[in-house]
Design an enzyme around this catalytic site. Structure first.
Site, short mmCIF file in Angstrom:
data_model
loop_
_atom_site.label_atom_id
_atom_site.label_comp_id
_atom_site.label_asym_id
_atom_site.label_seq_id
_atom_site.Cartn_x
_atom_site.Cartn_y
_atom_site.Cartn_z
N ASP A 8 62.88 47.91 5.14
CA ASP A 8 62.90 49.35 4.93
C ASP A 8 62.24 49.60 3.56
O ASP A 8 62.13 48.67 2.74
CB ASP A 8 64.37 49.82 4.94
N LEU A 9 61.80 50.80 3.31
CA LEU A 9 61.10 51.08 2.04
C LEU A 9 62.05 51.69 0.99
O LEU A 9 62.41 51.05 0.00
CB LEU A 9 59.93 52.03 2.32
N ASP A 10 62.44 52.96 1.26
CA ASP A 10 63.23 53.70 0.27
C ASP A 10 64.60 53.05 0.06
O ASP A 10 65.38 52.93 1.00
CB ASP A 10 63.45 55.15 0.75
N THR A 16 63.33 54.99 -4.63
CA THR A 16 63.03 56.39 -4.32
C THR A 16 64.22 57.14 -3.73
O THR A 16 64.17 58.37 -3.61
CB THR A 16 61.87 56.48 -3.31
N LYS A 44 70.52 59.05 4.31
CA LYS A 44 69.70 57.87 4.03
C LYS A 44 69.17 57.25 5.32
O LYS A 44 69.92 57.06 6.27
CB LYS A 44 70.52 56.81 3.27
N GLY A 45 67.89 56.94 5.32
CA GLY A 45 67.28 56.27 6.47
C GLY A 45 66.90 57.20 7.61
O GLY A 45 66.23 56.80 8.55
N ARG A 48 62.99 63.19 8.11
CA ARG A 48 63.05 64.40 7.27
C ARG A 48 63.75 65.56 7.99
O ARG A 48 64.65 66.19 7.43
CB ARG A 48 61.63 64.81 6.87
N SER A 113 59.88 51.84 8.12
CA SER A 113 60.43 52.97 7.34
C SER A 113 60.38 54.27 8.13
O SER A 113 59.45 54.49 8.90
CB SER A 113 59.59 53.13 6.05
N ALA A 114 61.35 55.14 7.87
CA ALA A 114 61.36 56.47 8.49
C ALA A 114 60.42 57.43 7.77
O ALA A 114 60.15 58.53 8.26
CB ALA A 114 62.78 57.03 8.44
N SER A 115 59.91 57.01 6.63
CA SER A 115 59.18 57.96 5.78
C SER A 115 57.75 58.20 6.22
O SER A 115 57.00 57.26 6.53
CB SER A 115 59.17 57.46 4.33
N ASN A 117 55.76 59.40 4.12
CA ASN A 117 55.05 59.19 2.86
C ASN A 117 54.85 57.69 2.56
O ASN A 117 54.41 57.33 1.47
CB ASN A 117 55.83 59.81 1.69
N LYS A 144 65.75 56.41 13.19
CA LYS A 144 66.90 55.51 13.08
C LYS A 144 68.16 56.37 13.24
O LYS A 144 68.18 57.48 12.73
CB LYS A 144 66.92 54.83 11.71
N GLU A 168 67.91 46.57 4.96
CA GLU A 168 68.19 48.00 5.05
C GLU A 168 69.25 48.47 4.06
O GLU A 168 70.26 47.79 3.88
CB GLU A 168 68.74 48.32 6.45
N ASP A 169 69.06 49.64 3.47
CA ASP A 169 70.09 50.18 2.56
C ASP A 169 70.88 51.32 3.21
O ASP A 169 71.77 51.88 2.57
CB ASP A 169 69.44 50.70 1.26
C1 BG6 Z 1 63.86 57.34 4.63
C2 BG6 Z 1 64.78 57.87 3.56
O1 BG6 Z 1 63.31 56.12 4.21
O2 BG6 Z 1 62.79 58.26 4.88
C3 BG6 Z 1 65.28 59.26 3.94
O3 BG6 Z 1 65.89 57.01 3.42
C4 BG6 Z 1 64.08 60.16 4.22
O4 BG6 Z 1 66.04 59.76 2.86
C5 BG6 Z 1 63.22 59.56 5.30
O5 BG6 Z 1 64.53 61.45 4.65
C6 BG6 Z 1 61.98 60.40 5.62
O6 BG6 Z 1 61.15 60.40 4.49
P1 BG6 Z 1 59.93 61.37 4.25
O7 BG6 Z 1 59.24 60.75 3.06
O8 BG6 Z 1 59.08 61.33 5.49
O9 BG6 Z 1 60.48 62.72 3.99
MG MG Z 2 66.26 53.22 2.94
#
Ligand code: BG6
Ligand code: MG
Length: 217
Positions: A8-10, A16, A44-45, A48, A113-115, A117, A144, A168-169
């Protein structure tokens, strides 16, 4: 070696998680309700938009679809502002060298990662080239704890799920790993994280060989 580590990233590789919290807190402040670090564990995880829905539930609020999209994009604006100076100093202790050690031992490396970004953040951190595969929030339809992100990661690494170990956190991420049929190391506190195969405070608290042993058991 036919083994893979999926990170996982964040909150696992980079610090972050605190910026996600601060950006959501700003939205909660605007909507005039209290949003604590304890509440934040539920976000978390999570993707958005799903995070926004949980936040609105915490605040006891209903919003139209258009308003939800506006709030999610406002949160992302705050978040991007907070991470605009992100660099390798924001890497969590030993995350970079842990990945390099694992690669040196022939372990394949993926990001899960779910992000949305994630690509931008990996580039800022200067570690994008360390990953054999990247699955992020732009590539999955199910957030997730759905296992999609990790199943796709294993596919890209050409590995069976049972040969992949997830780091994973977030509880949602640990649940996703378990739903994918993978072993999982929780990063954080065992008071908060349940059902991981092991919980450690950070990647500086475990060696690659200890992690590999979990995969073999
Ligand atoms: C996860 C974070 O890695 O990504 C969440 O733990 C976040 O807090 C999710 O909401 C989505 O991220 P982003 O950058 O697409 O808004
Ligand atoms: Mg995370």
């Amino acid at each position: 070696m036919n083994k893979g580590f999926i990170f996982d990233l964040d909150g696992v590789i980079v610090d972050t998680a605190k910026y996600h919290y601060l950006a959501w807190k700003k939205i909660a402040d605007e909507l005039k309700f209290n949003f604590t670090l304890e509440h934040n564990e539920q976000l978390k995880g999570v993707s958005r938009l799903r995070s926004l829905d949980i936040l609105l539930e915490i605040g006891g609020m209903n919003k139209t679809e258009n308003e939800r999209i506006r709030l999610a994009s406002e949160k992302n604006k705050f978040y991007l502002e907070l991470i605009k100076n992100l660099d390798s100093n924001d890497l969590l202790p030993r995350s970079r060298s842990f990945i390099i050690d694992a690669k040196d031992k022939g372990i394949k490396i993926a990001l899960g990662s779910a992000s949305k970004n994630a690509a931008y953040i990996l580039k800022k951190l200067g570690i994008a080239h360390l990953f054999d595969a990247r699955i992020d929030g732009t590539m999955v339809s199910n957030a997730k704890p759905d296992p999609e992100v990790f199943i796709k990661g294993a596919e890209l690494l050409s590995l069976k799920p049972s040969n992949c170990l997830v780091f994973e956190d977030a509880q949602a991420g640990i649940d996703a790993a378990k739903n994918a049929g993978m072993k999982c190391i929780g990063i954080g506190s065992s008071n908060i994280l349940h059902s991981a195969d092991m919980v450690v405070g950070g990647l500086d608290q475990i060696s690659v060989l200890e992690a590999l042993n979990i995969l073999k058991n």
